[in-house]
Design a protein around this motif. Structure first.
Motif, short mmCIF file in Angstrom:
data_model
loop_
_atom_site.label_atom_id
_atom_site.label_comp_id
_atom_site.label_asym_id
_atom_site.label_seq_id
_atom_site.Cartn_x
_atom_site.Cartn_y
_atom_site.Cartn_z
N SER A 112 0.82 -1.21 0.00
CA SER A 112 0.00 0.00 0.00
C SER A 112 0.86 1.26 0.00
N GLU A 113 1.95 1.26 0.77
CA GLU A 113 2.82 2.43 0.84
C GLU A 113 3.48 2.72 -0.51
N LEU A 114 3.92 1.68 -1.19
CA LEU A 114 4.64 1.87 -2.45
C LEU A 114 3.69 2.18 -3.61
N PHE A 115 2.59 1.42 -3.70
CA PHE A 115 1.75 1.50 -4.90
C PHE A 115 0.40 2.17 -4.66
N GLY A 116 0.07 2.46 -3.42
CA GLY A 116 -1.21 3.08 -3.11
C GLY A 116 -2.31 2.03 -2.96
N HIS A 117 -3.51 2.49 -2.58
CA HIS A 117 -4.64 1.57 -2.46
C HIS A 117 -5.93 2.28 -2.83
N SER A 118 -6.90 1.48 -3.21
CA SER A 118 -8.22 2.01 -3.55
C SER A 118 -9.11 1.99 -2.31
N LYS A 119 -10.22 2.70 -2.37
CA LYS A 119 -11.17 2.74 -1.26
C LYS A 119 -11.71 1.34 -0.99
N GLY A 120 -11.68 0.92 0.27
CA GLY A 120 -12.20 -0.38 0.65
C GLY A 120 -11.25 -1.54 0.39
N ALA A 121 -10.01 -1.25 0.04
CA ALA A 121 -9.05 -2.33 -0.26
C ALA A 121 -8.79 -3.20 0.96
N PHE A 122 -8.87 -2.59 2.14
CA PHE A 122 -8.69 -3.34 3.39
C PHE A 122 -9.39 -2.57 4.50
N SER A 123 -9.49 -3.17 5.63
CA SER A 123 -10.16 -2.53 6.76
C SER A 123 -9.44 -1.23 7.12
N GLY A 124 -10.18 -0.15 7.12
CA GLY A 124 -9.59 1.15 7.42
C GLY A 124 -9.26 1.97 6.20
#
Length: 363
Positions: A112-124
């Motif tokens: 997540s830190e390197l490539f980012g994440h989408s909304k709802g990808a994981f809890s929080g």
């Protein structure tokens, strides 16, 4: 005693150089790389040794390319500073350079830190979030301690190097990025590949252009300049009138192997300056750091008996050169012209002895 005398005379010369460097630092007179005895102050890399100059020249050449660069070196040699030098000399200098300490990334958050994440990808994950590659788009991404990356993240990093594309965690979309990758490690990545801890294909992609950064013990010519820099830093930080090394303290620095490299030198001088104040030195004093304040595991002691009086017809530097020539010739004679044995007798690295002999005209 001849060797001790040579070291003491050389220390006196180095003390003078330190004081000159300190004055120049206070007055902001230190020049940029390649113009005088202190190299690349603009880029925070200090030194004049041939080993350092070769690295700086190599960085200048490779900076103009888009090749991935792998900086190799022991802990404390300043790999981040060399990465910044590379970025500033490149065509991407007006774009960001993003620093990532791979050793500090928890495995669960590294992707997540390197490539980012989408909304709802994981809890929080309450909203979409860009990663470090997004932040470095158009510029340089510096992956420090790249050998610490989890294997799962290594696979995604390989895709970026191959295709220039990232995929955010929890997303099916591919996004193109334009990033120059510079990595660094103090590990033996080839050994990690053999042990299955690092992907072989990623290693070959990252090490297109490897650059070994020499340890401080192979840059002995730079020790006085670096010490002068840290003395001035601490003088300014602590509000001291003057902060200097005693000649015997200079000898102690020269006689130490510096396993922690430049970072260790910085910490040793900072600690000694604070100790001097805690033991009663006043900020208005000319504070002289004695060897016992350095707290080094091994030191070179001054001779117990008085050194013989020598009145050379030439200057101090010429006298030191003559003493060094004599010591080298004596060691070679004692060891049947075997350079490696002579180096051990003189407590020098063999490559440094060859360099010194060339400088003194013995080869």
């Amino acid at each position: 005693q001849l060797q001790q005398l040579s070291l003491l005379v050389e220390a006196a010369i180095r003390i003078t150089e330190l004081e000159q460097a300190n004055r120049a630092l206070r007055q902001g007179e230190l020049p940029a790389a390649g113009t005088s005895t202190v190299a690349a102050q603009q880029y925070e890399i200090i030194g004049q040794s041939p080993a350092l100059q070769r690295i700086l020249q190599e960085l200048d050449v490779v900076a103009s390319s888009e090749l991935p660069v792998l900086l190799l070196g022991e802990t404390g040699v300043g790999k981040e500073l060399f990465a910044r030098q590379l970025h500033r000399r490149s065509g991407r200098a007006d774009k960001p350079m993003i620093y990532v300490n791979c050793a500090a990334l928890p495995e669960s958050l590294a992707e997540s830190e390197l490539f980012g994440h989408s909304k709802g990808a994981f809890s929080g994950a309450l909203s979409e979030r860009a990663g470090r590659f997004d932040a470095a788009d158009g510029g340089t991404l510096f992956l420090d301690e790249v050998g610490e990356l989890p294997l799962s993240v290594q696979a995604k990093l390989l895709r970026v190097l191959q295709n220039g594309e990232i995929q955010r965690l929890g997303s099916d979309k591919l996004q193109r990025v334009n990033v120059r990758l510079v990595a660094a490690t103090n590990r033996d990545l080839q050994q990690q590949v053999k042990q299955g801890e690092f992907r072989a294909d990623l290693y070959h992609r990252l090490s297109v252009y490897p650059i070994p950064i020499p340890p401080l013990r192979e840059r002995s010519e730079d020790l006085s300049l670096l010490a002068g820099h840290f003395l001035e830093q601490n003088r300014s930080r602590l509000g001291l009138r003057s902060l200097r090394l005693a000649p015997t303290a200079e000898l102690a620095l020269l006689g130490y192997n510096w396993p922690g490299n430049i970072r260790e030198l910085e910490h040793v001088i900072s600690r000694a300056a604070i100790k001097a104040l805690s033991q009663g030195a006043q900020r208005s004093d000319i504070v002289i750091l004695q060897p016992e304040l350095l707290d080094l595991p091994q030191t070179i002691k001054a001779p117990l008996s008085p050194a013989p009086t020598i009145l050379p017809a030439q200057g101090l530097k010429e006298a030191v050169n003559q003493y060094q020539q004599q010591l080298i010739l004596q060691a070679l004679e004692q060891h049947q012209q075997c350079w490696s044995k002579a180096a051990r007798a003189l407590q020098l690295d063999a490559s440094n002895l060859h360099k010194l002999a060339q400088r003194l005209g013995l080869k």
